[in-house]
Design an enzyme around this catalytic site. Structure first.
Site, PDB file in Angstrom:
ATOM      1  N   CYS A 120       8.947  13.067  12.098  1.00 13.03           N
ATOM      2  CA  CYS A 120       7.876  12.241  12.705  1.00 13.03           C
ATOM      3  C   CYS A 120       6.557  12.999  12.856  1.00 13.03           C
ATOM      4  O   CYS A 120       5.511  12.393  13.075  1.00 13.03           O
ATOM      5  CB  CYS A 120       8.328  11.727  14.064  1.00 13.03           C
ATOM      6  SG  CYS A 120       9.871  10.831  13.974  1.00 13.03           S
ATOM      7  N   HIS A 260       2.214   9.554  17.966  1.00 11.63           N
ATOM      8  CA  HIS A 260       3.376   9.037  17.235  1.00 11.63           C
ATOM      9  C   HIS A 260       4.089   8.031  18.149  1.00 11.63           C
ATOM     10  O   HIS A 260       4.350   8.313  19.321  1.00 11.63           O
ATOM     11  CB  HIS A 260       4.299  10.193  16.870  1.00 11.63           C
ATOM     12  CG  HIS A 260       5.659   9.741  16.488  1.00 11.63           C
ATOM     13  ND1 HIS A 260       5.864   8.735  15.575  1.00 11.63           N
ATOM     14  CD2 HIS A 260       6.898  10.122  16.925  1.00 11.63           C
ATOM     15  CE1 HIS A 260       7.164   8.527  15.452  1.00 11.63           C
ATOM     16  NE2 HIS A 260       7.808   9.354  16.261  1.00 11.63           N
ATOM     17  N   ASN A 290       9.493   2.630  15.983  1.00 17.02           N
ATOM     18  CA  ASN A 290       9.211   4.004  15.566  1.00 17.02           C
ATOM     19  C   ASN A 290       9.291   4.068  14.042  1.00 17.02           C
ATOM     20  O   ASN A 290      10.377   3.924  13.476  1.00 17.02           O
ATOM     21  CB  ASN A 290      10.244   4.930  16.225  1.00 17.02           C
ATOM     22  CG  ASN A 290      10.082   6.392  15.827  1.00 17.02           C
ATOM     23  OD1 ASN A 290       9.397   6.703  14.853  1.00 17.02           O
ATOM     24  ND2 ASN A 290      10.728   7.276  16.553  1.00 17.02           N
TER      25      ASN A 290
HETATM   26  C1  LIG Z   1      16.981   6.473  23.329  1.00 16.60           C
HETATM   27  C2  LIG Z   1      16.331   6.133  24.657  1.00 16.60           C
HETATM   28  C3  LIG Z   1      15.475   4.899  24.507  1.00 16.60           C
HETATM   29  C4  LIG Z   1      17.424   5.852  25.681  1.00 16.60           C
HETATM   30  O1  LIG Z   1      16.821   5.601  26.936  1.00 16.60           O
HETATM   31  P1  LIG Z   1      17.405   6.285  28.243  1.00 16.60           P
HETATM   32  O2  LIG Z   1      16.678   5.729  29.386  1.00 16.60           O
HETATM   33  O3  LIG Z   1      17.350   7.776  28.025  1.00 16.60           O
HETATM   34  O4  LIG Z   1      18.863   5.736  28.234  1.00 16.60           O
HETATM   35  P2  LIG Z   1      20.214   6.568  28.381  1.00 16.60           P
HETATM   36  O5  LIG Z   1      20.440   7.422  27.171  1.00 16.60           O
HETATM   37  O6  LIG Z   1      20.197   7.231  29.726  1.00 16.60           O
HETATM   38  O7  LIG Z   1      21.256   5.408  28.377  1.00 16.60           O
HETATM   39  C5  LIG Z   1      21.403   4.584  29.501  1.00 16.60           C
HETATM   40  C6  LIG Z   1      22.524   3.621  29.201  1.00 16.60           C
HETATM   41  O8  LIG Z   1      22.044   2.641  28.255  1.00 16.60           O
HETATM   42  C7  LIG Z   1      22.960   2.543  27.191  1.00 16.60           C
HETATM   43  N1  LIG Z   1      22.254   2.157  25.978  1.00 16.60           N
HETATM   44  C8  LIG Z   1      21.797   2.955  24.981  1.00 16.60           C
HETATM   45  N2  LIG Z   1      21.221   2.196  24.044  1.00 16.60           N
HETATM   46  C9  LIG Z   1      21.283   0.926  24.465  1.00 16.60           C
HETATM   47  C10 LIG Z   1      20.846  -0.296  23.943  1.00 16.60           C
HETATM   48  N3  LIG Z   1      20.196  -0.369  22.773  1.00 16.60           N
HETATM   49  N4  LIG Z   1      21.048  -1.420  24.656  1.00 16.60           N
HETATM   50  C11 LIG Z   1      21.685  -1.374  25.830  1.00 16.60           C
HETATM   51  N5  LIG Z   1      22.132  -0.248  26.379  1.00 16.60           N
HETATM   52  C12 LIG Z   1      21.946   0.891  25.702  1.00 16.60           C
HETATM   53  C13 LIG Z   1      23.602   3.892  27.101  1.00 16.60           C
HETATM   54  O9  LIG Z   1      24.851   3.798  26.429  1.00 16.60           O
HETATM   55  C14 LIG Z   1      23.759   4.266  28.549  1.00 16.60           C
HETATM   56  O10 LIG Z   1      24.896   3.620  29.077  1.00 16.60           O
HETATM   57  P3  LIG Z   1      25.897   4.403  30.073  1.00 16.60           P
HETATM   58  O11 LIG Z   1      25.034   4.772  31.244  1.00 16.60           O
HETATM   59  O12 LIG Z   1      26.938   3.388  30.350  1.00 16.60           O
HETATM   60  O13 LIG Z   1      26.367   5.579  29.285  1.00 16.60           O
HETATM   61  C15 LIG Z   1      15.465   7.328  25.142  1.00 16.60           C
HETATM   62  O14 LIG Z   1      16.300   8.388  25.551  1.00 16.60           O
HETATM   63  C16 LIG Z   1      14.515   7.811  24.096  1.00 16.60           C
HETATM   64  O15 LIG Z   1      13.613   7.128  23.665  1.00 16.60           O
HETATM   65  N6  LIG Z   1      14.638   9.097  23.669  1.00 16.60           N
HETATM   66  C17 LIG Z   1      13.809   9.642  22.646  1.00 16.60           C
HETATM   67  C18 LIG Z   1      14.262   9.120  21.323  1.00 16.60           C
HETATM   68  C19 LIG Z   1      13.247   9.298  20.240  1.00 16.60           C
HETATM   69  O16 LIG Z   1      12.086   9.199  20.449  1.00 16.60           O
HETATM   70  N7  LIG Z   1      13.753   9.537  19.031  1.00 16.60           N
HETATM   71  C20 LIG Z   1      12.957   9.654  17.877  1.00 16.60           C
HETATM   72  C21 LIG Z   1      12.285  10.957  17.827  1.00 16.60           C
HETATM   73  S1  LIG Z   1      10.878  10.870  16.818  1.00 16.60           S
END
Ligand SMILES: CC(C)(COP(=O)(O)OP(=O)(O)OC[C@H]1O[C@@H](n2cnc3c(N)ncnc32)[C@H](O)[C@@H]1OP(=O)(O)O)[C@@H](O)C(=O)NCCC(=O)NCCS
Length: 358
Positions: A120, A260, A290
């Site tokens: 990215c 980004h 993204n």
């Molecule tokens: C991925 C992301 C959106 C998840 O958000 P978060 O607030 O960290 O969520 P968590 O990982 O704590 O997950 C919370 C819960 O939601 C659940 N969950 C994950 N994806 C889900 C979805 N699409 N829909 C519903 N629930 C979901 C998880 O399983 C977790 O459940 P649990 O508590 O029972 O285990 C966030 O961590 C993020 O954006 N990270 C950076 C990713 C990124 O930018 N990647 C590309 C790099 S360029």
């Protein structure tokens, strides 16, 4: 990266273009594919929909359209291009490069062409390479493209990743300028020890494709979202501050920051640490998700066509991604406002409501 040394030419963006596929994949549609909800996706990421390429489209097809639009805006013919750099994680195939395919289809007969892998952060890495090539006289005209078809490497049974990513392409034409204009600074970084936070486990030389790797879904993106979130905010803040320092520009002097588009909450957290008002940090993640290396040049093209940048404005670019990589750049804008762009005052804070170009 230090400021351009004495006697070295500056480099500036003289044309931009973008393309996103027509097919829209909404959160509601994802609800029918995995256990998720529109509310969860919007609240945790800011994404409402993303674009998905047609089965017949490859990355080079998207890149070609964005490239033609950028060259047209710049008033540059394909034969004038010296280098084509494509930042991508999803080339058409490993050999030949995506850039060589675009070089041929474009008719850029004089151009060297190569792909560059920085996930990215690819567009920022590309700015650094283009600036170096132009500064030292190796090239006069560089076509820098960010293109991704992440839908091809996303596992649509994995709700942790499939809600995040989309397809698209953005391009910029870069040419020489005065040393105190254009790309004033680039600050790029990596930490390979965190590589497994975002990876495609198989398909390379470590684990070549086999029936087993396909059965185990190892050709798809795997992500540790929470850990990435933390390093993303820190990396984006640090690198933008460093790019500002090198450029001798203060954060409050930035007319716009184009980040980004990873996650609305990551950008909000970064913006708050930098003390920047929301209307100066451009977001379109709600419409495209993204798109990795394509997200900055897509957003830049929208901003340019809306007339939100005028010559003399300072603009910041900042990104992080797999590798892990991160980086930022600060530029003093030189492109005239395109004819027909809406008056700037009327468009402030409108970037999230623009109708996308397809
Ligand atoms: C991925 C992301 C959106 C998840 O958000 P978060 O607030 O960290 O969520 P968590 O990982 O704590 O997950 C919370 C819960 O939601 C659940 N969950 C994950 N994806 C889900 C979805 N699409 N829909 C519903 N629930 C979901 C998880 O399983 C977790 O459940 P649990 O508590 O029972 O285990 C966030 O961590 C993020 O954006 N990270 C950076 C990713 C990124 O930018 N990647 C590309 C790099 S360029």
């Amino acid at each position: 990266m230090s400021p351009q040394p004495e006697g070295i030419r500056g480099a500036t963006i003289v044309g931009t273009g973008m393309y996103v596929p027509e097919r829209v994949l909404t959160n509601r549609e994802l609800e029918t594919m995995v256990d998720t909800s529109d509310e969860w996706i919007v609240e945790r990421t800011g994404i409402r929909e993303r674009r998905i390429s047609a089965p017949t489209q490859a990355s080079s097809d998207l890149a070609l359209i964005a490239a033609r639009r950028a060259l047209e805006t710049a008033g540059v013919e394909p034969e004038q291009v010296d280098q084509i750099i494509i930042a991508t994680t999803t080339p058409d195939r490993y050999l030949p490069s995506c850039a060589c395919t675009v070089q041929s289809k474009l008719g850029a007969t004089r151009a060297a062409a190569y792909d560059m892998f920085a996930a990215c952060t690819g567009f920022i890495y590309g700015l650094s390479i283009a600036r170096g090539a132009i500064g030292t006289g190796v090239a006069d005209t560089v076509l820098l493209i960010g293109v991704e078809q992440l839908s091809r490497i996303v596992d649509y049974t994995d709700r942790n990743t499939c809600v995040l990513f989309g397809d698209g392409a953005g391009a910029a034409v870069i040419r020489p300028c005065a040393p105190d204009e254009g790309i004033l600074s680039v600050s790029i970084h990596s930490d390979g020890s965190l590589g497994e936070l975002l990876e495609v486990p198989a398909g390379g030389s470590r684990r070549p494709a086999s029936h087993e790797t396909v059965d185990r879904h190892e050709h798809f993106i795997r992500m540790k979202g929470k850990e990435l979130f933390r390093v993303a905010v820190r990396g984006m803040e640090d690198s933008l501050r460093r790019a500002l320092d090198i450029a001798g520009v203060r954060a409050e002097e930035l007319e716009l920051v184009i980040p980004h588009q990873a996650n609305q909450r990551i950008i909000d957290a970064t913006r708050e640490r930098l003390g920047m008002p929301a209307e100066r940090v451009i977001m379109n993640i709600d419409r495209y998700g993204n798109t990795s290396s394509a997200s900055i040049p897509i957003t830049l093209d929208e901003v340019v066509r809306e007339g939100r940048l005028k010559p003399g404005d300072s603009v910041g670019f900042v990104a992080f991604g797999g590798g892990i990589t991160w980086g930022a750049s600060v530029a003093r804008w030189t492109m005239p406002v395109p004819a027909g762009a809406p008056a700037r005052a009327a468009t402030v804070a409108s970037a999230t409501t623009t109708v996308p170009r397809s």
